[in-house]
Structures are given as structure tokens and as C-alpha cells.
Design an enzyme around this catalytic site. Structure first.
Site, PDB file in Angstrom:
ATOM      1  N   ASP A   1      -1.812  -1.041   6.454  1.00 30.72           N
ATOM      2  CA  ASP A   1      -0.964  -0.656   6.354  1.00 30.72           C
ATOM      3  C   ASP A   1      -0.630  -0.269   7.441  1.00 30.72           C
ATOM      4  OD1 ASP A   1       1.182   1.421   5.673  1.00 30.72           O
ATOM      5  OD2 ASP A   1      -0.581   2.619   6.151  1.00 30.72           O
ATOM      6  N   LEU A   2       0.813   0.142   7.901  1.00 29.03           N
ATOM      7  CA  LEU A   2       0.956  -0.093   9.377  1.00 29.03           C
ATOM      8  C   LEU A   2       1.146   1.715   9.787  1.00 29.03           C
ATOM      9  CD1 LEU A   2       2.050  -1.001  11.956  1.00 29.03           C
ATOM     10  CD2 LEU A   2       4.338  -1.103  11.184  1.00 29.03           C
ATOM     11  N   ASP A   3       2.523   2.397   9.369  1.00 27.21           N
ATOM     12  CA  ASP A   3       2.636   3.564  10.042  1.00 27.21           C
ATOM     13  C   ASP A   3       1.253   4.510   9.677  1.00 27.21           C
ATOM     14  OD1 ASP A   3       4.764   3.030  10.982  1.00 27.21           O
ATOM     15  OD2 ASP A   3       5.874   3.181   8.586  1.00 27.21           O
TER      16      ASP A   3
ATOM     17  N   THR B   1       2.885   6.399  13.927  1.00 28.30           N
ATOM     18  CA  THR B   1       4.005   6.526  13.728  1.00 28.30           C
ATOM     19  C   THR B   1       4.526   7.576  12.452  1.00 28.30           C
ATOM     20  OG1 THR B   1       3.977   4.443  12.396  1.00 28.30           O
ATOM     21  CG2 THR B   1       5.574   4.182  14.665  1.00 28.30           C
TER      22      THR B   1
ATOM     23  N   LYS C   1       4.957   9.139   2.373  1.00 27.62           N
ATOM     24  CA  LYS C   1       3.875   8.646   3.201  1.00 27.62           C
ATOM     25  C   LYS C   1       4.277   6.962   2.305  1.00 27.62           C
ATOM     26  CE  LYS C   1       1.060  11.447   6.176  1.00 27.62           C
ATOM     27  NZ  LYS C   1       0.253  12.044   6.812  1.00 27.62           N
ATOM     28  N   GLY C   2       4.313   5.922   3.475  1.00 25.47           N
ATOM     29  CA  GLY C   2       4.320   5.097   2.286  1.00 25.47           C
ATOM     30  C   GLY C   2       5.374   4.633   1.455  1.00 25.47           C
TER      31      GLY C   2
ATOM     32  N   ARG D   1      12.123   4.042   2.630  1.00 28.86           N
ATOM     33  CA  ARG D   1      13.409   4.694   3.005  1.00 28.86           C
ATOM     34  C   ARG D   1      14.362   5.286   2.258  1.00 28.86           C
ATOM     35  NH1 ARG D   1      16.559   1.972   7.736  1.00 28.86           N
ATOM     36  NH2 ARG D   1      14.499   1.027   8.454  1.00 28.86           N
TER      37      ARG D   1
ATOM     38  N   SER E   1       2.883  -3.414   4.496  1.00 31.84           N
ATOM     39  CA  SER E   1       3.299  -2.111   4.686  1.00 31.84           C
ATOM     40  C   SER E   1       5.314  -1.571   4.271  1.00 31.84           C
ATOM     41  CB  SER E   1       3.843  -1.971   6.388  1.00 31.84           C
ATOM     42  OG  SER E   1       5.138  -1.100   6.639  1.00 31.84           O
ATOM     43  N   ALA E   2       5.577  -0.742   4.103  1.00 32.44           N
ATOM     44  CA  ALA E   2       6.934  -0.556   3.619  1.00 32.44           C
ATOM     45  C   ALA E   2       8.114  -0.864   4.345  1.00 32.44           C
ATOM     46  CB  ALA E   2       6.358   0.929   2.494  1.00 32.44           C
ATOM     47  N   SER E   3       7.801  -0.102   5.817  1.00 28.67           N
ATOM     48  CA  SER E   3       8.785  -0.502   6.750  1.00 28.67           C
ATOM     49  C   SER E   3       9.271  -1.763   7.322  1.00 28.67           C
ATOM     50  CB  SER E   3       7.789  -0.175   8.071  1.00 28.67           C
ATOM     51  OG  SER E   3       8.620   0.562   8.903  1.00 28.67           O
TER      52      SER E   3
ATOM     53  N   ASN F   1      10.972  -1.511   9.755  1.00 27.85           N
ATOM     54  CA  ASN F   1      10.676  -1.958  11.406  1.00 27.85           C
ATOM     55  C   ASN F   1       9.289  -2.510  11.740  1.00 27.85           C
ATOM     56  OD1 ASN F   1      13.326   0.111  12.089  1.00 27.85           O
ATOM     57  ND2 ASN F   1      12.148   0.993  11.004  1.00 27.85           N
TER      58      ASN F   1
ATOM     59  N   LYS G   1       5.669   0.534  -2.918  1.00 35.30           N
ATOM     60  CA  LYS G   1       4.447   1.493  -2.870  1.00 35.30           C
ATOM     61  C   LYS G   1       4.622   2.551  -3.810  1.00 35.30           C
ATOM     62  CE  LYS G   1       2.177   0.223   0.886  1.00 35.30           C
ATOM     63  NZ  LYS G   1       2.067   0.518   2.038  1.00 35.30           N
TER      64      LYS G   1
ATOM     65  N   GLU H   1      -5.631   1.940   4.251  1.00 43.16           N
ATOM     66  CA  GLU H   1      -3.824   2.684   4.097  1.00 43.16           C
ATOM     67  C   GLU H   1      -4.285   4.425   4.551  1.00 43.16           C
ATOM     68  OE1 GLU H   1      -1.327   3.687   2.841  1.00 43.16           O
ATOM     69  OE2 GLU H   1      -0.617   1.614   2.157  1.00 43.16           O
ATOM     70  N   ASP H   2      -2.945   5.052   4.676  1.00 37.67           N
ATOM     71  CA  ASP H   2      -3.198   6.335   4.592  1.00 37.67           C
ATOM     72  C   ASP H   2      -2.330   7.396   3.454  1.00 37.67           C
ATOM     73  OD1 ASP H   2      -0.724   5.594   6.502  1.00 37.67           O
ATOM     74  OD2 ASP H   2      -0.075   7.530   6.986  1.00 37.67           O
TER      75      ASP H   2
HETATM   76  C1  BG6 Z   1       5.828   3.679   5.186  1.00 34.43           C
HETATM   77  C2  BG6 Z   1       6.620   4.823   5.399  1.00 34.43           C
HETATM   78  O1  BG6 Z   1       5.110   2.882   5.601  1.00 34.43           O
HETATM   79  O2  BG6 Z   1       7.516   3.015   6.049  1.00 34.43           O
HETATM   80  C3  BG6 Z   1       7.548   5.695   5.234  1.00 34.43           C
HETATM   81  O3  BG6 Z   1       5.274   5.160   5.823  1.00 34.43           O
HETATM   82  C4  BG6 Z   1       8.261   5.092   5.489  1.00 34.43           C
HETATM   83  O4  BG6 Z   1       7.063   7.405   5.296  1.00 34.43           O
HETATM   84  C5  BG6 Z   1       8.601   3.888   4.885  1.00 34.43           C
HETATM   85  O5  BG6 Z   1       9.616   5.474   4.625  1.00 34.43           O
HETATM   86  C6  BG6 Z   1      10.088   2.219   5.602  1.00 34.43           C
HETATM   87  O6  BG6 Z   1       9.955   2.600   7.038  1.00 34.43           O
HETATM   88  P1  BG6 Z   1      11.359   2.009   7.886  1.00 34.43           P
HETATM   89  O7  BG6 Z   1      10.732   1.864   9.150  1.00 34.43           O
HETATM   90  O8  BG6 Z   1      11.257   0.764   7.034  1.00 34.43           O
HETATM   91  O9  BG6 Z   1      12.449   3.176   7.572  1.00 34.43           O
HETATM   92 MG    MG Z   2       1.304   4.513   6.291  1.00 34.79          MG
END
Ligand code: BG6
Ligand code: MG
Length: 226
Positions: free
Chosen positions: A9-11, A17, A45-46, A49, A114-116, A118, A145, A169-170
Site C-alpha cells: 500500500d502507499l499512504d 501521507t 484509511k484505505g 476519496r 493503493s486506492a489513491s 495520486n 478496499k 497495509e496500514d
Molecule cells: C488511500 C488513503 O491510500 O487513498 C485514503 O488511505 C484515501 O485515505 C485514498 O482517501 C484515495 O486517495 P486520493 O489520493 O485518490 O484522494
Molecule cells: Mg494506507
């Protein structure tokens, strides 16, 4: 040594982050008259958005027209990105490079899960993009997730059977996703929060190279049957 698939996982695992997400959400939530605690934040977390904002509004018993909802999501991301903008390699969490480099030296394939949306930007900022053989992020997943899709996609890209994958994973949602994918789940954080993980470490400084060797030689296996 068996070829395993190591999925990170990233964040909150590779970079810190998670604290920026928290700050950005809390500021935005305050703006619409909702307050939430760090304990509630664990549930964000995870989580994507969109799902995060849905949860926050639910906690405050608020509903918003779609247009406002989308505007708030964009605002949160703008604020979050002001933190990301200044990120450098020194924001990589302790001993993450040691673990990544060790696994690479053992020719183990690595993926990001990662779910992000970014993820690419952040990995680029901290100069870790080239370490990963595959990147699955919030742009490539239909169901977030705790659904296992993100990790199953990563396993597919690495051409490793899910049962031979290990997830770091956190987030509670991420640990559940790893378990649902039938992968070894390694929680990074507090045992009391991540109690569904097969193994929990407070951070990567606690993970020894012997532990990684034991995973690769099948001495470490999945513990729980969630
Ligand atoms: C996850 C974070 O990695 O990404 C969440 O733990 C976050 O907190 C999710 O909402 C989505 O991230 P982003 O960067 O697309 O807003
Ligand atoms: Mg995370």
C-alpha cells in the site's frame, strides 16, 4: 527461494501521507460543520476519496447535492496536494528502501496496491517509481478496499498466484482486502487496530531481513482464516 509477489500500500506504508489525508479531510469537514476524531479516521484509511466523503457526511448526518459533493472532493484534493507538492525522499518511512532493495536483490517482483489516484505523483516525488514492477492505483480499480480487486489485479500483473502474495497495509480496509484475496496480510501500525492481519509490525524498522527470507522460503505462512 520461491518467487513471491510483494504488494505495498502507499499512504501510511511507504510514505506518511495518511497524516495529510487526515488534515485535509478534517479541515474540509469542519467547513461543513462536521467534526471527527482520529479513531474515526481509521475508517477512512484505505478508502477511496468518494467513499471517505460519504462516510464523513454520514457521521455529521448531512446530505449534499451531487454538485456540492463533487466540489468538496475536488477541494479536498487541492488541499491535500499542497502537502504532496513539497514531498521529497526524506518522507519515505524508515527502512522502507531497505526492505524494497532487499526484495529486489532477491529478484522478487514488487507491486503497489493503493486506492489513491495520486499514487503516481507521490511515487515520482519520492523517487520510488522504478522500484515497482506493477502499479495498481485508484485509477485502475472499480471496487475499492476492502474488496480484494486492487490486490488481485496487482497479482495478475506480477503473474504471481494470489496465495503467493504478501500485502503490507496500514488500513483496516486494506488488511481485509488482503485477507479476502487470500494473501498474507502484514499490518503496519497498531496491533489493536490491525488485529485481523496475519502479522503486525509498528513500522518497517521492526521487519528483519530474516523475516523476509522466511516468507520467501515458505516458513512464514498465512496465519488466520478470516
Ligand atoms: C488511500 C488513503 O491510500 O487513498 C485514503 O488511505 C484515501 O485515505 C485514498 O482517501 C484515495 O486517495 P486520493 O489520493 O485518490 O484522494
Ligand atoms: Mg494506507
Amino acid at each position: 527461494m520461491t518467487k513471491k509477489g510483494f504488494i505495498f500500500d502507499l499512504d501510511g506504508v511507504i510514505v506518511d501521507t495518511a497524516k495529510y489525508h487526515f488534515l485535509a479531510w478534517r479541515k474540509l469537514a469542519k467547513g461543513v460543520g462536521v467534526d471527527f476524531t482520529e479513531i474515526q479516521n481509521e475508517q477512512l484509511k484505505g478508502v477511496s476519496r468518494q467513499k471517505s466523503l460519504e462516510k464523513i457526511l454520514e457521521w455529521g448526518n448531512k446530505t449534499l447535492p451531487e454538485e456540492d459533493f463533487n466540489r468538496l472532493m475536488a477541494l479536498k484534493n487541492e488541499d491535500y496536494l499542497t502537502h504532496v507538492e513539497n514531498m521529497k525522499e526524506d518522507e519515505i518511512l524508515p527502512d522502507v528502501p531497505k526492505v524494497l532493495n532487499y526484495l529486489i536483490s532477491k529478484e522478487q517482483p514488487l507491486a503497489l496496491g493503493s486506492a489513491s489516484k495520486n499514487a503516481h505523483t507521490i511515487l515520482d516525488k519520492v523517487n520510488l517509481l522504478e522500484k515497482f514492477n506493477a502499479i495498481v492505483d485508484g485509477n485502475g480499480v472499480k471496487i475499492g478496499k476492502p474488496n480484494p480487486e486492487v490486490f488481485l489485479n496487482a497479482a495478475k500483473l506480477l503473474t504471481v498466484n494470489p496465495k503467493d502474495c504478501i500485502v503490507f497495509e496500514d488500513a483496516v480496509a486494506g488488511v481485509k482486502a488482503a485477507n479476502a484475496a487470500n494473501m498474507i496480510s502484514i499490518g503496519i501500525g497498531e496491533q489493536s487496530v490491525l488485529n485481523e492481519a496475519d502479522y503486525v509490525f509498528s513500522d518497517f524498522t521492526e521487519i528483519s531481513l530474516e523475516f523476509l527470507d522466511d516468507i520467501m522460503s515458505n516458513k512464514i505462512t498465512k496465519q488466520n482464516n478470516h
